[in-house]
Scaffold this active site. Structure first.
Site, mmCIF file in Angstrom:
data_model
loop_
_atom_site.group_PDB
_atom_site.id
_atom_site.type_symbol
_atom_site.label_atom_id
_atom_site.label_comp_id
_atom_site.label_asym_id
_atom_site.label_seq_id
_atom_site.Cartn_x
_atom_site.Cartn_y
_atom_site.Cartn_z
ATOM 1 N N GLU B 60 0.812 -1.216 0.000
ATOM 2 C CA GLU B 60 0.000 0.000 0.000
ATOM 3 C C GLU B 60 0.846 1.268 0.000
ATOM 4 O OE1 GLU B 60 -0.736 -2.646 1.908
ATOM 5 O OE2 GLU B 60 -2.802 -3.195 1.388
ATOM 6 N N HIS B 129 -10.277 -4.147 10.900
ATOM 7 C CA HIS B 129 -10.925 -4.002 9.589
ATOM 8 C C HIS B 129 -12.204 -3.171 9.670
ATOM 9 C CE1 HIS B 129 -8.153 -7.127 8.470
ATOM 10 N NE2 HIS B 129 -8.703 -7.359 7.303
HETATM 11 C C1 LIG Z 1 -2.354 -4.241 4.601
HETATM 12 C C2 LIG Z 1 -3.354 -5.164 4.046
HETATM 13 N N1 LIG Z 1 -3.634 -5.106 2.727
HETATM 14 C C3 LIG Z 1 -4.549 -5.944 2.193
HETATM 15 C C4 LIG Z 1 -5.197 -6.850 2.971
HETATM 16 C C5 LIG Z 1 -6.241 -7.770 2.356
HETATM 17 N N2 LIG Z 1 -5.699 -9.121 2.290
HETATM 18 C C6 LIG Z 1 -5.923 -9.998 3.276
HETATM 19 S S1 LIG Z 1 -5.135 -11.422 3.028
HETATM 20 C C7 LIG Z 1 -4.488 -10.919 1.564
HETATM 21 C C8 LIG Z 1 -3.623 -11.850 0.795
HETATM 22 C C9 LIG Z 1 -2.401 -12.254 1.545
HETATM 23 O O1 LIG Z 1 -1.784 -13.354 0.962
HETATM 24 P P1 LIG Z 1 -0.555 -14.091 1.632
HETATM 25 O O2 LIG Z 1 0.301 -13.109 2.365
HETATM 26 O O3 LIG Z 1 0.100 -14.897 0.591
HETATM 27 O O4 LIG Z 1 -1.194 -15.027 2.753
HETATM 28 P P2 LIG Z 1 -2.185 -16.264 2.577
HETATM 29 O O5 LIG Z 1 -3.554 -15.702 2.562
HETATM 30 O O6 LIG Z 1 -1.833 -16.966 1.324
HETATM 31 O O7 LIG Z 1 -1.980 -17.104 3.795
HETATM 32 C C10 LIG Z 1 -4.913 -9.619 1.282
HETATM 33 C C11 LIG Z 1 -4.581 -8.877 0.072
HETATM 34 C C12 LIG Z 1 -4.897 -6.857 4.354
HETATM 35 N N3 LIG Z 1 -5.518 -7.691 5.201
HETATM 36 N N4 LIG Z 1 -3.967 -6.032 4.854
#
Ligand SMILES: Cc1ncc(C[n+]2csc(CCOP(=O)(O)OP(=O)(O)O)c2C)c(N)n1
Ligand SMILES: [Mg+2]
Lengths: 366, 325
Positions: B60, B129
């Site tokens: 971000e 959130h």
């Molecule tokens: C700062 C932030 N940006 C966006 C999100 C929305 N979001 C939640 S999980 C995610 C994907 C994360 O993927 P990864 O780090 O690979 O973890 P996984 O879900 O595969 O365990 C996103 C974009 C968030 N929670 N926090």
């Protein structure tokens, strides 16, 4: 030089759904699993059974949780760890019980591994007063601080510096404990990681940065959101590093034990990429168009729980009957947890104002 | 008039501005190939291609700042945050850079950028959130802050936001994306930034409510009408610049005002409106200005606690009754 047509300009790497868009990008490639048997890893027959118990518990807990969610028993997000259980289990068996662990929102497996009972976990999902976080946290915020599980966190990358803070306090107090931070491949792209990688190296903090690379960050394949091999991030910070096969609990156990010993001895951080796969969608509303059925099946065919089960039988650690009895007891435990969660009371309305401050009668602005 | 979902109204606005102005582009997490986490950008990749609809990593701070630089260098970025709760990571770029670069350079560089995404809570998503950020950003000079409640406003104001020469924060809600409403099909339909709207006329009490809270105000007003209490509802639509004139005019008529705000109480939108009314219309008030907002605590997960936490029509009704003496 001729000016490039603007229609040819691209920024983000492509590759979802159709071949015209670059084809579906494969999530992860697994490194080879360890060839060692349990005895040479120093694991007893009882420990193996406990490992199986733990992994099967995580799996069935989440399958039941999913069912309850679909029945409308609770709301909010539900991110399932199914497929990744070898990582939490292998790590917790490799670590000392007072080593500090912190993770992201995909946290149920970690909680169960670190002493949260099926009852307390299920009740937390249901938002009940008997949940591990008193119903205040829900799925994303399981925590069991007295067992050194500092919880699951919902802001991607937000908990990475905190893990180094835990390690800072451990070094400060010379207490012999280490910390480990688990986060997804998506979190690798956050600035917090890079600032903390530098700090931890500079200050020689006893901590392990662990990427659970499950191939995807929501609907984006790892190769579409981050450059090069994730593990190579370590190089720029002079950090020790490793890549581990996360579909095999022995591989996780072996390597994490070695790393934990090294961190404890030298007070120097490691950066570790554990490759794995999540079987379910990112959360409960995910059409999963970004990957193929074949890819999912490829990983389900090397399921870490099935793998351990076959080992147990092949090496005559357990016979089929003993395995069935482990599985049945877990089945009962998880079903009882659903009943427990269902029958537990919601927190009292007054709980809205508790846990905000340490004082008994804190100030709230009205 | 066409009946559109909130998300469609936003998409039409973005689509129209993208076809009108080649400098406009969209970036954010899952906006392109996934068609948007909440499908606001659905179909835009197919229409405008990879140069103008761009998936970002979860970075971000990086992509918000990259947007600021692109805006300074002549483009018109629309930066989507999956929610404004994650924009906190980019706050440095929004607060320290986007809002200040023009001033610091003595007017040499402009920053025409739109930061958009859902704001505030969306059910039981827990403490991190669920925060409403419109009041917080409105605190800082150099930003325009919009938090809309209906598809028509979403369309008209999004087009204005994209055309604006300054940084604009445009806030939506996950829980409103599916909401349907009549949207003007007037060609190039624009609602100017800074203009509120009287959405219900009444003579007994003024309710000021924007964003998701507007819909609670409507429910409360419908209930109160059964008891013969007629509420006038003002939706400011833009938090900053604020259409104070419209609010004052209404308060001078009803002599009572309740502000419904999705933020916490301290120094929030409601506090600001209350202060302005006492300064500008003190002599017209028959009762203190009251507010219905979040309590001064974090969002709980548990359903009954969450329901108690979020403002409700019942609280609005109680507040109206309290001032209706
Ligand atoms: C700062 C932030 N940006 C966006 C999100 C929305 N979001 C939640 S999980 C995610 C994907 C994360 O993927 P990864 O780090 O690979 O973890 P996984 O879900 O595969 O365990 C996103 C974009 C968030 N929670 N926090
Ligand atoms: Mg991932």
């Amino acid at each position: 030089m001729a000016k490039k047509a603007t229609s040819d300009i691209r920024f983000a790497p492509t590759g979802m759904e159709s071949p015209e868009k670059g084809g579906v990008q494969k999530g992860v490639d697994l490194p080879a699993a360890t060839r060692k048997k349990h005895k040479s890893l120093g694991l007893t027959a009882q420990q193996l059974k406990d490992m199986y118990h733990q992994m099967y518990l995580q799996r069935r807990f989440e399958e039941r949780a999913m069912q309850q969610y679909q029945k409308g028993k609770f709301g909010g997000f539900l991110h399932l760890y199914i497929g990744q259980e070898a990582i939490s289990t292998g790590t917790v068996f490799a670590f000392n019980n007072d080593d500090d662990i912190i993770t992201a929102y995909r946290d149920h497996g970690w909680g169960l591994c670190r002493g949260i009972s099926a009852n307390e976990g299920m009740a937390e999902l249901f938002g009940k007063a008997t949940g591990c976080s008193g119903g205040k946290g829900g799925s994303m915020h399981f925590a069991n601080v007295k067992e050194h599980f500092w919880g699951g966190y919902g802001i991607v990358g937000g908990h990475i510096p905190i893990a180094s803070g835990l390690a800072f306090a451990n070094k400060y107090n010379a207490n012999g404990r280490i910390s480990a931070c688990f986060f997804g491949d998506g979190a690798v792209d956050q600035g917090a990681l890079h600032e903390t990688m530098n700090l931890a190296q500079l200050w020689k903090l006893p901590t392990i940065f662990v990427v659970e690379n499950n191939g995807y960050s929501m609907g984006t394949a790892a190769k579409r959101h981050t450059v090069a091999e994730i593990v190579d991030r370590a190089k720029g910070y002079g950090k020790k590093s490793a890549v581990i096969n996360g579909m095999d609990v022995f591989s996780v156990y072996e390597k994490m034990k070695e790393i934990a010993d090294d961190v404890r001895e030298h007070s120097e951080p490691w950066f570790v990429e554990i490759r794995t796969y999540r079987y379910r969608g990112h959360s409960m509303s995910d059409p999963q168009k970004y990957r193929t059925k074949e890819e999912l099946e490829e990983y389900q065919n090397i399921d870490p729980i099935e793998r351990l089960k076959s080992y147990l039988v092949a090496e005559k650690v357990c016979n089929e009957a003993e395995i069935s009895s482990i599985e049945e007891s877990i089945e009962d435990e998880v079903l009882a947890a659903v009943t427990f969660a269902d029958e537990s009371p919601f927190p009292d309305q007054s709980e809205l104002y508790t846990d905000m401050f340490v004082e008994d009668n804190p100030y709230f602005h009205v | 008039m066409a009946v559109l979902q909130f998300r469609e109204a936003l998409k039409h606005a973005i689509d129209e501005e993208m076809s009108r102005d080649e400098r406009v582009f969209v970036m954010g997490e899952e906006v392109a190939e996934y068609n948007g986490a909440y499908k606001v950008t659905e179909g835009l990749l197919d229409k405008y291609g990879y140069r103008r609809v761009i998936d970002t990593p979860i970075s971000e701070l990086g992509f918000a700042g990259l947007g600021v630089g692109a805006a300074m260098n002549g483009l018109r970025p629309i930066v989507e945050f999956m929610t404004f709760n994650f924009a906190v990571l980019a706050a440095d770029q929004i607060i320290n850079h986007a809002t200040k670069v023009k001033y610091m350079t003595g007017g040499q560089a402009d920053c025409p950028i739109v930061f958009r995404g859902p704001n505030a809570s969306a059910g039981q998503l827990g403490a991190t959130h669920s925060v409403a950020y419109d009041s917080m950003y409105a605190h800082f000079p150099g930003l325009k802050v919009i938090y809309v409640s209906e598809p028509n406003d979403a369309k008209g104001l999004m087009k204005s936001a994209i055309r604006d020469e300054n940084p604009v924060l445009f806030m939506e809600s996950e829980q409103m994306y599916g909401l349907k409403g009549e949207v003007s099909d007037e060609e190039d339909f624009i609602i100017p930034i800074g203009k509120g709207k009287i959405k219900r006329e009444g003579s007994d009490v003024t309710l000021v409510a924007h964003g998701k809270m507007y819909h609670l105000a409507v429910q409360a007003a419908n209930e109160l009408a059964k008891d013969g209490i007629e509420c006038e509802i003002i939706d400011p639509r833009t938090v900053k610049p604020l259409d104070l004139e419209l609010i004052l005019k209404s308060v001078k008529k009803t002599n009572r005002c309740i502000v419904i705000d999705e933020a916490h109480p301290f120094a929030g939108f409601a506090a600001e409106i209350g202060f302005l009314i006492q300064r500008e219309a003190f002599d017209y008030l028959d009762a203190p200005v009251l507010r219905v907002c979040l309590p001064d605590v974090n969002a709980p997960f548990s359903k009954p606690l969450f329901d108690a936490w979020l403002p409700s029509p019942k609280q609005i009704i109680d507040a109206v009754k309290q001032v209706s003496y």
